[in-house]
Scaffold this motif. Structure first.
Motif, PDB file in Angstrom:
ATOM      1  N   UNK A   1      -9.104  12.592   0.275  1.00  0.00           N
ATOM      2  CA  UNK A   1      -9.646  13.657  -0.551  1.00  0.00           C
ATOM      3  C   UNK A   1     -10.617  13.099  -1.575  1.00  0.00           C
ATOM      4  N   UNK A   2     -10.309  11.939  -2.138  1.00  0.00           N
ATOM      5  CA  UNK A   2     -11.237  11.311  -3.079  1.00  0.00           C
ATOM      6  C   UNK A   2     -12.585  11.053  -2.439  1.00  0.00           C
ATOM      7  N   UNK A   3     -12.569  10.556  -1.194  1.00  0.00           N
ATOM      8  CA  UNK A   3     -13.808  10.327  -0.485  1.00  0.00           C
ATOM      9  C   UNK A   3     -14.560  11.623  -0.235  1.00  0.00           C
ATOM     10  N   UNK A   4     -13.828  12.677   0.149  1.00  0.00           N
ATOM     11  CA  UNK A   4     -14.455  13.978   0.384  1.00  0.00           C
ATOM     12  C   UNK A   4     -15.069  14.553  -0.883  1.00  0.00           C
ATOM     13  N   UNK A   5     -14.472  14.243  -2.021  1.00  0.00           N
ATOM     14  CA  UNK A   5     -14.972  14.757  -3.298  1.00  0.00           C
ATOM     15  C   UNK A   5     -16.129  13.921  -3.850  1.00  0.00           C
ATOM     16  N   UNK A   6     -16.472  12.853  -3.162  1.00  0.00           N
ATOM     17  CA  UNK A   6     -17.630  12.068  -3.564  1.00  0.00           C
ATOM     18  C   UNK A   6     -17.331  10.822  -4.373  1.00  0.00           C
ATOM     19  N   UNK A   7     -16.046  10.477  -4.543  1.00  0.00           N
ATOM     20  CA  UNK A   7     -15.697   9.255  -5.263  1.00  0.00           C
ATOM     21  C   UNK A   7     -15.840   8.043  -4.350  1.00  0.00           C
ATOM     22  N   UNK A   8     -16.198   6.920  -4.927  1.00  0.00           N
ATOM     23  CA  UNK A   8     -16.083   5.662  -4.218  1.00  0.00           C
ATOM     24  C   UNK A   8     -14.620   5.250  -4.284  1.00  0.00           C
ATOM     25  N   UNK A   9     -13.973   5.113  -3.129  1.00  0.00           N
ATOM     26  CA  UNK A   9     -12.530   4.848  -3.092  1.00  0.00           C
ATOM     27  C   UNK A   9     -12.274   3.422  -2.619  1.00  0.00           C
ATOM     28  N   UNK A  10     -11.513   2.681  -3.410  1.00  0.00           N
ATOM     29  CA  UNK A  10     -11.101   1.320  -3.066  1.00  0.00           C
ATOM     30  C   UNK A  10      -9.602   1.353  -2.783  1.00  0.00           C
ATOM     31  N   UNK A  11      -9.192   0.712  -1.694  1.00  0.00           N
ATOM     32  CA  UNK A  11      -7.819   0.840  -1.190  1.00  0.00           C
ATOM     33  C   UNK A  11      -7.242  -0.553  -0.951  1.00  0.00           C
ATOM     34  N   UNK A  12      -6.674  -1.190  -1.997  1.00  0.00           N
ATOM     35  CA  UNK A  12      -6.084  -2.523  -1.821  1.00  0.00           C
ATOM     36  C   UNK A  12      -4.768  -2.438  -1.042  1.00  0.00           C
ATOM     37  N   UNK A  13      -4.827  -2.812   0.217  1.00  0.00           N
ATOM     38  CA  UNK A  13      -3.741  -2.553   1.149  1.00  0.00           C
ATOM     39  C   UNK A  13      -2.454  -3.291   0.804  1.00  0.00           C
ATOM     40  N   UNK A  14      -2.559  -4.410   0.083  1.00  0.00           N
ATOM     41  CA  UNK A  14      -1.355  -5.171  -0.262  1.00  0.00           C
ATOM     42  C   UNK A  14      -0.755  -4.720  -1.593  1.00  0.00           C
ATOM     43  N   UNK A  15      -1.288  -3.671  -2.191  1.00  0.00           N
ATOM     44  CA  UNK A  15      -0.720  -3.110  -3.424  1.00  0.00           C
ATOM     45  C   UNK A  15      -0.093  -1.746  -3.125  1.00  0.00           C
ATOM     46  N   UNK A  16       0.554  -1.668  -1.970  1.00  0.00           N
ATOM     47  CA  UNK A  16       1.239  -0.443  -1.545  1.00  0.00           C
ATOM     48  C   UNK A  16       2.183  -0.795  -0.405  1.00  0.00           C
ATOM     49  N   UNK A  17       3.054   0.122  -0.078  1.00  0.00           N
ATOM     50  CA  UNK A  17       3.924  -0.094   1.084  1.00  0.00           C
ATOM     51  C   UNK A  17       4.297   1.249   1.688  1.00  0.00           C
ATOM     52  N   UNK A  18       4.887   1.168   2.892  1.00  0.00           N
ATOM     53  CA  UNK A  18       5.373   2.377   3.543  1.00  0.00           C
ATOM     54  C   UNK A  18       6.641   2.049   4.319  1.00  0.00           C
TER      55      UNK A  18
ATOM     56  N   UNK B   1     -12.929   1.882   1.016  1.00  0.00           N
ATOM     57  CA  UNK B   1     -13.121   0.467   1.297  1.00  0.00           C
ATOM     58  C   UNK B   1     -11.760  -0.206   1.207  1.00  0.00           C
ATOM     59  N   UNK B   2     -11.255  -0.664   2.338  1.00  0.00           N
ATOM     60  CA  UNK B   2      -9.935  -1.295   2.384  1.00  0.00           C
ATOM     61  C   UNK B   2     -10.090  -2.782   2.093  1.00  0.00           C
ATOM     62  N   UNK B   3      -9.385  -3.251   1.072  1.00  0.00           N
ATOM     63  CA  UNK B   3      -9.532  -4.618   0.579  1.00  0.00           C
ATOM     64  C   UNK B   3      -8.163  -5.175   0.216  1.00  0.00           C
ATOM     65  N   UNK B   4      -8.144  -6.333  -0.435  1.00  0.00           N
ATOM     66  CA  UNK B   4      -6.925  -6.921  -0.950  1.00  0.00           C
ATOM     67  C   UNK B   4      -6.926  -6.915  -2.470  1.00  0.00           C
ATOM     68  N   UNK B   5      -5.760  -7.124  -3.041  1.00  0.00           N
ATOM     69  CA  UNK B   5      -5.639  -7.147  -4.502  1.00  0.00           C
ATOM     70  C   UNK B   5      -6.544  -8.206  -5.120  1.00  0.00           C
ATOM     71  N   UNK B   6      -6.625  -9.375  -4.511  1.00  0.00           N
ATOM     72  CA  UNK B   6      -7.470 -10.446  -5.063  1.00  0.00           C
ATOM     73  C   UNK B   6      -8.939 -10.031  -5.108  1.00  0.00           C
ATOM     74  N   UNK B   7      -9.382  -9.283  -4.102  1.00  0.00           N
ATOM     75  CA  UNK B   7     -10.763  -8.785  -4.103  1.00  0.00           C
ATOM     76  C   UNK B   7     -11.004  -7.878  -5.304  1.00  0.00           C
ATOM     77  N   UNK B   8     -10.033  -7.006  -5.566  1.00  0.00           N
ATOM     78  CA  UNK B   8     -10.166  -6.072  -6.680  1.00  0.00           C
ATOM     79  C   UNK B   8     -10.138  -6.819  -8.011  1.00  0.00           C
TER      80      UNK B   8
END
Length: 201
Positions: A134-151, A182-189
């Motif tokens: 939804x953030x992307x659809x609303x026009x935000x630049x979205x950064x998604x650090x994959x190692x700062x989440x879990x499922x 943009x899917x990245x890692x915590x260190x990148x952020x």
């Protein structure tokens, strides 16, 4: 990686209820540590932080239901709330997207001139992915650090099942490949945010 000096960190549903056996097997034991690193960095650099809490619907047996101890933020998050030098918001929701909570996340972000968000928290393929889309659809630049989440492992139709790591990869491919985030890692952020903060001193 460029992290704007006013990029908002959106911390989604880091609640005690996710520690209950109700959910099954999880992945990424480093998630909480990485989330804490990013909260600390955002607060130290005065960037905006949004804490999102999921209140499961009335009558729900979910560990995240209002009034249940599982509804509370995990201690490491609660201890950090209100500690930053930048703006902070609490959003309460009962659906997947943080953009459908109260108060309006979109209005708050736009009111602070925010054009970029960094999404972390729980769960990768549920509320995090929905918020990112939804953030992307609303026009935000979205950064998604994959190692700062879990499922968690999940069962779907036809007896199909998918493990937490498999679901994480599917989310990463869909969001990144589909141009939602943009899917990245915590260190990148951390590197991007630290460089941005140094540049504005």
């Amino acid at each position: 990686m460029e992290i704007a000096e006013n990029a908002a960190l959106v911390v989604v549903d880091v609640q005690k209820g996710f520690e209950e056996e109700y959910w099954g097997k999880r992945n990424n034991p480093d998630a909480e540590r990485n989330i804490a690193v990013l909260i600390d960095l955002w607060q130290e650099t005065g960037r905006p932080v949004v804490f999102v809490r999921h209140d499961s619907a009335e009558g729900s047996r979910s560990p995240l239901r209002a009034g249940h101890v599982g509804n509370d933020f995990k201690d490491f998050v609660e201890e950090r709330r209100g500690k930053g030098s930048g703006p902070e918001l609490l959003v309460v929701k009962s659906v997947n997207s943080a953009f459908y909570g109260e108060p309006s996340l979109d209005a708050w972000l736009r009111g602070h001139g925010v054009g970029q968000i960094v999404v972390v928290g729980i769960q990768t393929n549920m509320c995090n992915e929905t918020t990112a889309r939804m953030g992307g659809n609303l026009g935000y630049g979205v950064v998604f650090p994959l190692d700062a989440m879990h499922t968690f492992d999940l069962e779907g139709p036809y007896g199909w099942t998918a493990g937490a790591d498999e679901l994480t990869r599917a989310t990463a491919v869909s969001l990144h490949g589909g141009g939602f985030a943009e899917v990245v890692g915590t260190e990148d952020v951390v590197r991007g945010a630290s460089a941005g903060a140094a540049g504005v001193r």
